[in-house]
Design a protein around this motif. Structure first.
Motif, PDB file in Angstrom:
ATOM      1  N   LYS A 179       0.831  -1.208   0.000  1.00 49.65           N
ATOM      2  CA  LYS A 179       0.000   0.000   0.000  1.00 49.65           C
ATOM      3  C   LYS A 179       0.868   1.261   0.000  1.00 49.65           C
ATOM      4  CE  LYS A 179      -4.237  -1.654   0.068  1.00 49.65           C
ATOM      5  NZ  LYS A 179      -5.098  -1.571   1.247  1.00 49.65           N
ATOM      6  N   VAL A 180       2.010   1.217   0.665  1.00 49.60           N
ATOM      7  CA  VAL A 180       2.929   2.361   0.661  1.00 49.60           C
ATOM      8  C   VAL A 180       3.415   2.654  -0.751  1.00 49.60           C
ATOM      9  CG1 VAL A 180       5.203   3.158   1.411  1.00 49.60           C
ATOM     10  CG2 VAL A 180       3.660   2.068   3.044  1.00 49.60           C
ATOM     11  N   ASP A 181       3.598   1.588  -1.556  1.00 42.06           N
ATOM     12  CA  ASP A 181       4.051   1.758  -2.936  1.00 42.06           C
ATOM     13  C   ASP A 181       2.902   2.084  -3.886  1.00 42.06           C
ATOM     14  OD1 ASP A 181       6.622   1.206  -2.169  1.00 42.06           O
ATOM     15  OD2 ASP A 181       6.458  -0.953  -2.544  1.00 42.06           O
ATOM     16  N   GLY A 182       1.696   2.247  -3.347  1.00 41.59           N
ATOM     17  CA  GLY A 182       0.571   2.661  -4.169  1.00 41.59           C
ATOM     18  C   GLY A 182      -0.250   1.521  -4.748  1.00 41.59           C
ATOM     19  N   ALA A 183      -0.103   0.314  -4.239  1.00 41.51           N
ATOM     20  CA  ALA A 183      -0.847  -0.828  -4.767  1.00 41.51           C
ATOM     21  C   ALA A 183      -2.306  -0.766  -4.336  1.00 41.51           C
ATOM     22  CB  ALA A 183      -0.216  -2.135  -4.280  1.00 41.51           C
ATOM     23  N   THR A 184      -3.194  -1.170  -5.235  1.00 40.89           N
ATOM     24  CA  THR A 184      -4.614  -1.251  -4.907  1.00 40.89           C
ATOM     25  C   THR A 184      -4.898  -2.595  -4.227  1.00 40.89           C
ATOM     26  OG1 THR A 184      -5.182  -2.245  -7.043  1.00 40.89           O
ATOM     27  CG2 THR A 184      -5.163   0.174  -6.906  1.00 40.89           C
ATOM     28  N   ASP A 185      -6.133  -2.757  -3.751  1.00 39.33           N
ATOM     29  CA  ASP A 185      -6.496  -4.006  -3.094  1.00 39.33           C
ATOM     30  C   ASP A 185      -6.418  -5.194  -4.059  1.00 39.33           C
ATOM     31  OD1 ASP A 185      -7.086  -3.222  -0.405  1.00 39.33           O
ATOM     32  OD2 ASP A 185      -8.876  -2.199  -1.144  1.00 39.33           O
TER      33      ASP A 185
END
Length: 298
Positions: A179-185
């Motif tokens: 999530k820190v790297d911008g990944a979605t669920d």
């Protein structure tokens, strides 16, 4: 001191002997029906028909029942139907179950308790056969199609809970770093969670796959064209409705026809069971790990 040690060793030895004997008995009771069906299917039909009692080895040897089964006009077609239902059904099951389990395993999900109560409620109470039939056949218009065998059972409540529990046992750092790297669920689920969840995925594939392979009742309810029947429904006809007589129609001797009709039934059982028995050893190493980890926590 030595005396107590000798008593412990003696007690341990007795336990091992009793436990080993009991497990051998369990193996024998479990394996014998399988071996009986196998031996009966390859035995000479006349010798098998005249045999009474237990069967510990093939009586002669004959593959004629298998040849007659393969000549049945719907056996190979039903095999193909079952494989189609198995592949499409298991893929649908895994997609919906994994997505649902991931959502329910998130700690920040609102109304977690009420949602889980409603999901668990379906394990104990259902609408029944008639409401399900009206829903699937009349309202959803899925009658006489494979979707009627796949969509209504897209998610098993038990499998959903087991998979959710497994996901809850994974480290939170996997999701947090993504999530820190911008990944979605969806990225977290399909690129991070599922690749490290091989044991539970193998177990779910085995559960769902065996369920689709052995299923016949939904097909009996919703499928009207015999060309769309799965293998288990054709096998049911052969075993219960004596449709094996149609396979031996060219045989004029009534005694031979009766003998080989009985052998055909065992041959069909072997043909229907062999694929699952062949696949299981490749998934067995994941089975115990996946089901134990997925059922201990929470």
């Amino acid at each position: 001191m030595n005396k107590n040690r000798e008593i412990k060793i003696k007690t341990f030895g007795i336990f091992d002997f009793v436990n080993g004997a009991f497990m051998c008995l369990v193996i024998a009771v479990t394996a014998y029906p399988v071996l009986y069906v196998l031996f009966a299917s390859i035995s000479d039909p006349a010798d098998f028909a005249s045999h009474k009692g237990l069967l510990f080895y093939p009586l002669g040897f004959s593959l004629e029942p298998y040849k007659l089964v393969m000549k049945h006009p719907l056996i190979m077609r039903s095999y193909l139907n079952t494989i189609i239902i198995l592949v499409l059904g298991t893929a649908t099951n895994m997609l919906f179950t994994s997505v649902g389990a991931y959502v329910l395993s998130r700690k920040n999900l609102k109304f977690m308790a009420p949602i889980m109560i409603m999901i668990a409620f379906t394990m104990f109470f259902t609408g029944g056969i008639i409401p399900n039939y009206i829903l699937v056949n009349n309202m959803l218009k899925m009658g006489n199609s494979y979707t009627a065998l796949i969509i209504p059972g897209a998610i098993s409540t038990y499998n959903l809970i087991v998979m959710r529990t497994y996901f809850q046992g994974l480290p939170d750092s996997l999701e947090e770093s993504a999530k820190v790297d911008g990944a979605t669920d969806f990225t977290v689920l399909f690129r991070i969670i599922l690749p490290v969840s091989a044991p539970i995925i193998a177990v779910m594939i085995l559960f769902y796959g065996v369920g689709h392979w052995n299923s016949w009742f939904p097909a009996m309810l919703y499928i009207r064209e015999r060309e769309m029947f799965p293998l288990q429904l054709i096998m049911r006809e052969i075993l219960l409705q004596n449709s094996s007589d149609s396979m031996v129609g060219t045989i004029t001797d009534t005694s031979i026809k009766a003998d080989i009709s009985e052998s055909i039934k065992y041959s069909v059982i072997v043909i229907a069971t062999l694929p699952i028995v062949t696949i299981y050893p490749f998934l067995q190493k994941y089975f115990v790990q996946g089901i134990m980890v997925g059922s201990l926590k929470g």
